[in-house]
Design an enzyme around this catalytic site. Structure first.
Site, PDB file in Angstrom:
ATOM      1  N   SER A  87      -9.425   1.446   3.141  1.00 57.02           N
ATOM      2  CA  SER A  87      -8.622   2.238   2.243  1.00 57.02           C
ATOM      3  C   SER A  87      -7.573   1.407   1.523  1.00 57.02           C
ATOM      4  CB  SER A  87      -7.931   3.349   3.047  1.00 57.02           C
ATOM      5  OG  SER A  87      -7.055   2.784   4.034  1.00 57.02           O
ATOM      6  N   LYS A 125       0.841  -1.201   0.000  1.00 60.49           N
ATOM      7  CA  LYS A 125       0.000   0.000   0.000  1.00 60.49           C
ATOM      8  C   LYS A 125       0.874   1.250   0.000  1.00 60.49           C
ATOM      9  CE  LYS A 125      -3.866   1.888   2.758  1.00 60.49           C
ATOM     10  NZ  LYS A 125      -4.710   1.615   3.948  1.00 60.49           N
ATOM     11  N   SER A 157      -9.640  -1.065   7.269  1.00 56.28           N
ATOM     12  CA  SER A 157      -9.039  -0.996   5.948  1.00 56.28           C
ATOM     13  C   SER A 157      -8.183  -2.166   5.504  1.00 56.28           C
ATOM     14  CB  SER A 157      -8.238   0.301   5.827  1.00 56.28           C
ATOM     15  OG  SER A 157      -9.097   1.406   5.929  1.00 56.28           O
TER      16      SER A 157
END
Length: 520
Positions: free
Chosen positions: A185, A108, A209
């Protein structure tokens, strides 16, 4: 490694590669690959690290901006193939460098990564290259993994509902139905791992997330006990609740990463007790039969609400029936009776983002791309959907430790921890379960229908661990749904036993088919 040894290894590698090239062979099946199958192929001489990485890069090229155009990748690692060649040379000389030898990883884009920009999804940080790896990135690299790419996220990790940012135009799409969201996210990591851009992924979870995107993309996602894994080098959202961890297509792969990252880290003081509290080897928990006799409570308090989707509920009911068939003692309804009264004790607000972010950048001076949240707002380099969140955070005038609202919140959290622990102890529960989401993935752009996020309360508030695993599919078998196993502090080993046994009993995972829509 001595120069002569390196030269000998390179010569051996060249001979080995030539022998491989002389043999007709099919591409390695990366769409179903696991750590175990990759390492078995290395050992048998059927695969090299360079070949494996080349296949993954080709897959990203064919699926991410072309074809189904998942739009999950922000940055590719230009050194991936060179790193693969070095790992091949090392393997030829002395075997694997660690338990994640040549495992391609999607990270990420809020993890600091040497040589690659780290943006948090925001144009305000475009081009920033940190001087060090986040602790978790260094841990997986030291274990042999290759960071293949950085993945898209909800900008600044603000929303659990969709994956859209200013650093990458457009939404990230769900590979199971291209008109559906990936959640947020860590939706870019989830979509990329589900689509086999890499074998594994790293995400972050403040409220949802890791687990939310994992549920929406038929993955396993682990949120650990607060303090068992390091957040050092991860752009913060709320350091009181931020966690980083693995996302994978199977429990065994997620746990292989977890075993590497669950350690104390001087750069993150919250992990001071991690080495004392962790289990000796989490991969030892990957054994069958753990559900037999396990006591599991159905935490209806986490998911029963008017918007509960009937199909998700039916899939969850079947999952509970499967737990019972596997020998678990399932208590149909358990409840933290004091929860509402405890939550009413919250006095005032607590928005930590400004303080945590500015401390983070101050620690990176003079290499920091910005100094203050005001710098970001004045730059206008962010997605319009996050402007109000940025302005709300900028309005905070007190540091968290001086804010009565933040102190009140910590008192509430402590009380919820006590209440959850007392409930589980009184009923002798190994875990509590609930649907990770009460609703299927929404259509992209839809922020009006029920979202169904069930992950914000229990694990983030208590700091206790939760793991989501696939439990089936809705909408004609097209849209994934996940079940969460939630436990007491430091109970990861027991949770891993349970989710692994459930996964092996049910075998729900199936590869995405990149359908334009779910059909309804």
């Amino acid at each position: 490694m001595p120069r002569q040894t390196i030269l000998a290894a390179i010569a051996l590698l060249a001979t080995h590669a030539a022998a491989l090239d002389a043999q007709p062979r099919r591409p390695f099946p990366i769409d179903t690959a696991s750590i175990a199958t990759i390492h078995a192929a290395f050992k048998a001489g059927r695969l090299t690290c360079k070949t494996l990485v080349s296949q993954y890069l080709a897959r990203i090229d064919s699926l991410d901006k072309k074809g189904p155009a998942l739009n999950a990748i922000v940055t590719l690692n230009p050194q991936a193939l060179a790193t693969a060649e070095l790992l091949d040379a090392t393997y030829a000389a002395r075997g694997p460098v660690g338990p994640l030898h040549c495992i391609p990883l999607i990270v990420k884009d809020n993890f600091e990564t040497i040589g690659l920009q780290t943006t948090g999804g925001s144009l305000a940080l475009e081009g920033w290259k940190p001087l060090q790896d986040a602790t978790m990135v260094k841990q997986v690299k030291d274990a042999g993994a290759i960071v293949l790419a950085k993945s898209n996220l909800a900008e600044w990790a603000f929303t659990p509902y969709e994956t859209v940012s200013s650093i990458l135009p457009g939404y990230t799409h769900n590979p199971y139905a291209l008109d559906r969201v990936t959640a947020g996210s860590s939706g870019g990591t989830a979509a990329a791992v589900a689509a086999s851009y890499g074998t594994l992924g790293l995400g972050t979870d403040t409220g949802n997330s890791i687990r939310g995107p994992s549920s929406h993309q038929a993955l396993v996602g682990i949120r650990s006990t607060m303090g068992l894994t390091s957040r050092a080098g991860v752009i913060p959202l709320n350091e009181g609740a931020d966690i980083a961890g693995p996302m994978a297509r199977r429990v065994s792969d997620a746990v292989a990463v977890f075993d590497v990252i669950a350690h104390s880290d001087p750069a993150d003081t919250v992990t001071a007790q991690a080495d004392n509290r962790r289990s000796a080897k989490y991969t030892d928990a990957l054994t069958r039969g753990a559900l037999k006799g396990a006591r599991i409570g159905v935490l209806r308090q986490a998911y029963e609400r008017p918007g509960l989707d009937a199909e998700v509920n039916a899939v969850f009911d079947r999952a509970v029936a499967d737990l019972r068939k596997a020998g678990a003692v399932v208590l149909d309804t358990v409840r933290v009776d004091s929860l509402d009264a405890i939550q009413r004790r919250q006095q005032g607000g607590c928005n930590r983002f400004k303080a945590d972010l500015e401390r983070y950048f101050a620690a990176r001076a003079p290499n920091a791309p910005v100094k203050t949240l005001a710098d970001i707002i004045s730059s206008r380099r962010f997605h319009p959907t996050v402007e109000q969140r940025l302005r709300d955070a900028a309005a905070a005038t007190q540091m968290p430790e001086d804010n009565p609202g933040c102190r009140s919140r910590e008192q509430v959290r402590a009380a919820v921890r006590v209440a959850v622990t007392q409930l589980m102890d009184s009923l002798k529960l190994d875990a509590m379960v609930y649907p990770t989401w009460s609703n299927p993935p929404r259509l992209i752009g839809d922020l009006n229908t029920p979202h169904g996020d069930n992950s914000q309360l229990f694990s983030p508030t208590t700091g206790f661990p939760a793991i989501t695993v696939p439990m089936g599919y809705t909408r004609g078998g097209t849209l994934p749904a996940g079940i969460s196993f939630f436990g007491k502090a430091w109970s990861e080993y027991r949770l891993i036993q349970l989710v692994y046994d459930y996964e092996q009993v049910t075998k729900h995972w199936k590869a995405p088919r990149y359908r334009p829509s779910a059909g309804n």
